[in-house]
Design a protein around this motif. Structure first.
Motif, PDB file in Angstrom:
ATOM      1  N   SER A  14       0.911  -1.225  -0.208  1.00 16.98           N
ATOM      2  CA  SER A  14       0.073  -0.220   0.048  1.00 16.98           C
ATOM      3  C   SER A  14       0.895   1.357  -0.052  1.00 16.98           C
ATOM      4  O   SER A  14       0.327   2.379  -0.659  1.00 16.98           O
ATOM      5  N   TYR A  15       2.045   1.026   0.536  1.00 22.64           N
ATOM      6  CA  TYR A  15       2.877   2.391   0.767  1.00 22.64           C
ATOM      7  C   TYR A  15       4.286   1.913   0.430  1.00 22.64           C
ATOM      8  O   TYR A  15       4.686   0.888   0.273  1.00 22.64           O
ATOM      9  N   GLY A  18       6.937  -1.313  -0.841  1.00 27.96           N
ATOM     10  CA  GLY A  18       6.045  -2.421  -1.411  1.00 27.96           C
ATOM     11  C   GLY A  18       5.396  -1.853  -2.356  1.00 27.96           C
ATOM     12  O   GLY A  18       5.225  -2.197  -3.639  1.00 27.96           O
ATOM     13  N   ARG A  38      -3.049  -3.652   4.658  1.00 29.70           N
ATOM     14  CA  ARG A  38      -4.314  -3.393   5.309  1.00 29.70           C
ATOM     15  C   ARG A  38      -5.355  -1.989   4.892  1.00 29.70           C
ATOM     16  O   ARG A  38      -6.570  -2.378   4.649  1.00 29.70           O
ATOM     17  N   VAL A  62      -5.875  -7.105   3.806  1.00 35.57           N
ATOM     18  CA  VAL A  62      -5.789  -8.011   4.660  1.00 35.57           C
ATOM     19  C   VAL A  62      -4.592  -7.576   5.857  1.00 35.57           C
ATOM     20  O   VAL A  62      -3.568  -6.845   5.595  1.00 35.57           O
ATOM     21  N   THR A  65      -1.039 -10.370  10.188  1.00 31.09           N
ATOM     22  CA  THR A  65      -0.917 -10.796  11.400  1.00 31.09           C
ATOM     23  C   THR A  65      -2.222 -11.563  12.015  1.00 31.09           C
ATOM     24  O   THR A  65      -2.378 -12.081  13.026  1.00 31.09           O
ATOM     25  N   VAL A 140      12.057  -9.068   2.959  1.00 35.27           N
ATOM     26  CA  VAL A 140      12.864  -7.933   3.113  1.00 35.27           C
ATOM     27  C   VAL A 140      13.201  -7.552   4.332  1.00 35.27           C
ATOM     28  O   VAL A 140      12.180  -7.728   5.459  1.00 35.27           O
ATOM     29  N   ASN A 141      14.605  -7.392   4.861  1.00 34.67           N
ATOM     30  CA  ASN A 141      14.926  -7.241   5.907  1.00 34.67           C
ATOM     31  C   ASN A 141      15.876  -5.828   6.382  1.00 34.67           C
ATOM     32  O   ASN A 141      15.798  -4.987   5.300  1.00 34.67           O
ATOM     33  N   SER A 142      16.118  -5.834   7.526  1.00 38.77           N
ATOM     34  CA  SER A 142      16.976  -4.576   7.782  1.00 38.77           C
ATOM     35  C   SER A 142      18.524  -4.905   8.358  1.00 38.77           C
ATOM     36  O   SER A 142      18.792  -6.170   8.564  1.00 38.77           O
ATOM     37  N   GLN A 191       7.470   6.321   4.331  1.00 42.31           N
ATOM     38  CA  GLN A 191       6.843   6.689   5.452  1.00 42.31           C
ATOM     39  C   GLN A 191       6.949   5.663   6.692  1.00 42.31           C
ATOM     40  O   GLN A 191       6.446   5.954   7.619  1.00 42.31           O
ATOM     41  N   TYR A 192       8.069   5.011   6.552  1.00 44.57           N
ATOM     42  CA  TYR A 192       8.344   4.179   7.730  1.00 44.57           C
ATOM     43  C   TYR A 192       8.450   4.792   8.914  1.00 44.57           C
ATOM     44  O   TYR A 192       7.995   4.590   9.876  1.00 44.57           O
ATOM     45  N   HIS A 195       5.268   6.338  10.124  1.00 42.09           N
ATOM     46  CA  HIS A 195       4.546   5.221  10.388  1.00 42.09           C
ATOM     47  C   HIS A 195       4.954   4.607  11.931  1.00 42.09           C
ATOM     48  O   HIS A 195       4.127   4.141  12.592  1.00 42.09           O
TER      49      HIS A 195
HETATM   50  N1  LIG Z   1      12.524   2.680   4.997  1.00 40.90           N
HETATM   51  C1  LIG Z   1      13.536   2.338   5.358  1.00 40.90           C
HETATM   52  O1  LIG Z   1      14.505   2.806   5.664  1.00 40.90           O
HETATM   53  C2  LIG Z   1      13.773   0.793   5.553  1.00 40.90           C
HETATM   54  C3  LIG Z   1      15.070   0.300   5.530  1.00 40.90           C
HETATM   55  C4  LIG Z   1      15.290  -1.443   5.868  1.00 40.90           C
HETATM   56  C5  LIG Z   1      14.103  -2.254   5.669  1.00 40.90           C
HETATM   57  N2  LIG Z   1      12.738  -1.570   5.293  1.00 40.90           N
HETATM   58  C6  LIG Z   1      11.904  -2.599   5.475  1.00 40.90           C
HETATM   59  O2  LIG Z   1      11.159  -2.608   4.434  1.00 40.90           O
HETATM   60  C7  LIG Z   1       9.634  -2.986   4.647  1.00 40.90           C
HETATM   61  C8  LIG Z   1       8.893  -1.832   3.957  1.00 40.90           C
HETATM   62  O3  LIG Z   1       9.182  -0.700   4.719  1.00 40.90           O
HETATM   63  P1  LIG Z   1       8.636   0.715   4.064  1.00 40.90           P
HETATM   64  O4  LIG Z   1       9.890   1.638   4.269  1.00 40.90           O
HETATM   65  O5  LIG Z   1       8.137   0.666   2.885  1.00 40.90           O
HETATM   66  O6  LIG Z   1       7.579   1.278   4.969  1.00 40.90           O
HETATM   67  P2  LIG Z   1       6.106   1.629   5.197  1.00 40.90           P
HETATM   68  O7  LIG Z   1       6.106   3.081   4.225  1.00 40.90           O
HETATM   69  O8  LIG Z   1       5.783   1.974   6.698  1.00 40.90           O
HETATM   70  O9  LIG Z   1       5.343   0.607   4.492  1.00 40.90           O
HETATM   71  C9  LIG Z   1       5.147  -0.667   5.297  1.00 40.90           C
HETATM   72  C10 LIG Z   1       4.152  -1.648   4.574  1.00 40.90           C
HETATM   73  O10 LIG Z   1       3.955  -2.444   5.503  1.00 40.90           O
HETATM   74  C11 LIG Z   1       2.402  -2.794   5.525  1.00 40.90           C
HETATM   75  N3  LIG Z   1       2.002  -3.353   6.900  1.00 40.90           N
HETATM   76  C12 LIG Z   1       2.396  -3.164   8.033  1.00 40.90           C
HETATM   77  N4  LIG Z   1       1.782  -3.781   9.167  1.00 40.90           N
HETATM   78  C13 LIG Z   1       0.853  -4.731   8.440  1.00 40.90           C
HETATM   79  C14 LIG Z   1      -0.214  -5.497   8.571  1.00 40.90           C
HETATM   80  N5  LIG Z   1      -0.242  -5.990  10.042  1.00 40.90           N
HETATM   81  N6  LIG Z   1      -0.436  -6.227   7.828  1.00 40.90           N
HETATM   82  C15 LIG Z   1      -0.556  -6.019   6.671  1.00 40.90           C
HETATM   83  N7  LIG Z   1       0.426  -5.001   5.747  1.00 40.90           N
HETATM   84  C16 LIG Z   1       0.932  -4.391   7.014  1.00 40.90           C
HETATM   85  C17 LIG Z   1       1.893  -1.188   5.343  1.00 40.90           C
HETATM   86  O11 LIG Z   1       0.330  -1.393   4.989  1.00 40.90           O
HETATM   87  P3  LIG Z   1      -0.721  -1.046   5.681  1.00 40.90           P
HETATM   88  O12 LIG Z   1      -0.491   0.059   6.817  1.00 40.90           O
HETATM   89  O13 LIG Z   1      -1.842  -0.674   4.750  1.00 40.90           O
HETATM   90  O14 LIG Z   1      -1.076  -2.211   6.287  1.00 40.90           O
HETATM   91  C18 LIG Z   1       2.796  -0.767   4.353  1.00 40.90           C
HETATM   92  O15 LIG Z   1       2.282  -1.151   3.059  1.00 40.90           O
HETATM   93  C19 LIG Z   1       9.780  -3.153   6.030  1.00 40.90           C
HETATM   94  O16 LIG Z   1       9.742  -4.292   6.287  1.00 40.90           O
HETATM   95  C20 LIG Z   1      10.635  -2.520   6.610  1.00 40.90           C
HETATM   96  O17 LIG Z   1      11.348  -2.881   7.654  1.00 40.90           O
HETATM   97  C21 LIG Z   1      12.667  -0.254   5.353  1.00 40.90           C
END
Ligand SMILES: NC(=O)c1ccc[n+]([C@@H]2O[C@H](COP(=O)([O-])OP(=O)(O)OC[C@H]3O[C@@H](n4cnc5c(N)ncnc54)[C@H](OP(=O)(O)O)[C@@H]3O)[C@@H](O)[C@H]2O)c1
Length: 271
Positions: A14-15, A18, A38, A62, A65, A140-142, A191-192, A195
């Motif tokens: 959604s964001y 992804g 979600r 969905v 969790t 996808v991990n950190s 937006q991590y 969020h």
């Molecule tokens: N941003 C960074 O600097 C960074 C660095 C390393 C790794 N990562 C990893 O990359 C991945 C994506 O992160 P991002 O930066 O794109 O963060 P984000 O913009 O916050 O996106 C997180 C995504 O996960 C979904 N999500 C969260 N909880 C969920 C749930 N219970 N059920 C279904 N979907 C869920 C959210 O969708 P909804 O809220 O619509 O459910 C959203 O689409 C994460 O695993 C993060 O740990 C990010």
């Protein structure tokens, strides 16, 4: 594996990373992109973009969790699109908190998402993937899964769980045609940080100095290049590979640098 003509499932579509993955997969010629997260409205917008790019989009709102809801979404996915060729477990969340700042319920939630969500999704799809005799599972991990830093205790533990799962799964699947990859990304401009409040403030100085932040499109491109080249470990940006190499050779040095420029307790030990 070339992505052209494939069906790809992206969680957390959604964001952020992804959503960029979903668009980029369509751009690379995938026939169908299945989107899970979600937020139904946000998923709908990404699905519209994917469709405009000529691929079929199947948005499934969905909570990953929720085991029963996830099982139902996977049932719909298998009925509508068949077994996906690539499954990218990208959804993730989690604040960076020291142990005494973390309520046990929040620590459990950090294990529920991303680790148990990825486990359950994989468990639901592994039978169909093995029966079809092909597939690529991507997690996808950190960097916290390789290099822990201060002030992110339960977050780091959950990322180690996800990494351990991917490693053990690869061993479980040895001798089968199913491939397993882990992705480790540095900072990505998504937006991590909005969020998961407080995370941005705790990024260690070392990471800020040596890792150029990636856009979500750059992160998606690195992930998809790694999938197409069949890499087991996909790391971006390149400087992060250098940091891991340094850590493998001189772990004490990287640990010292991470601690020196990271979050610290007050003089009396309080967070
Ligand atoms: N941003 C960074 O600097 C960074 C660095 C390393 C790794 N990562 C990893 O990359 C991945 C994506 O992160 P991002 O930066 O794109 O963060 P984000 O913009 O916050 O996106 C997180 C995504 O996960 C979904 N999500 C969260 N909880 C969920 C749930 N219970 N059920 C279904 N979907 C869920 C959210 O969708 P909804 O809220 O619509 O459910 C959203 O689409 C994460 O695993 C993060 O740990 C990010």
């Amino acid at each position: 594996m070339q992505l052209r003509g494939t069906t790809v499932l992206v969680t957390g579509a959604s964001y952020g990373i992804g959503a960029a993955l979903a668009r980029s997969v369509a751009q690379r010629g995938a026939t169908c992109v299945v989107l899970m997260a979600r937020s139904a409205d946000a998923l709908g917008h990404v699905a519209e973009t994917v469709t405009a790019m000529g691929a079929r989009a199947l948005p499934l709102a969905v909570d990953l969790t929720d085991d029963a809801a996830l099982a139902s979404a996977v049932h719909t996915l298998l009925a509508e699109t068949g077994v996906p060729d690539v499954v990218i477990s990208n959804a993730g969340s989690g604040r960076w908190l020291a142990i005494d700042e973390t309520e046990p319920a929040e620590a459990r939630a950090m294990m529920a998402m991303p680790y148990f969500a990825a486990f359950t999704l994989t468990r639901l799809l592994i039978g169909p993937l093995l029966a079809r005799g092909a597939g690529h599972l991507v997690y996808v991990n950190s960097p916290a899964a390789l290099l822990p830093w201060p002030g992110a205790c339960a977050y780091s533990a959950a990322r180690w769980a996800l990494r351990g799962f991917a490693e053990a799964l690869r061993a479980d699947l040895h001798g089968t045609p199913i491939m397993v990859s882990t992705v480790v990304l540095g900072m990505v401009e998504s937006q991590y940080f909005a969020h998961n409040p407080g995370v941005a403030e705790r990024i260690p100085r070392l990471a800020r100095r040596v890792l150029p932040p990636l856009s979500t499109d750059q992160a998606a491109a690195a992930i998809l290049d790694g999938i197409e080249r069949r890499r087991r470990l996909i790391i971006a940006p390149a400087a992060l590979r250098g940091l891991f190499w340094l850590h493998a050779v001189t772990p004490w040095l990287v640990r010292r640098l991470t601690l020196a420029g990271g979050w610290r307790r007050g003089v009396s030990g309080e967070p």
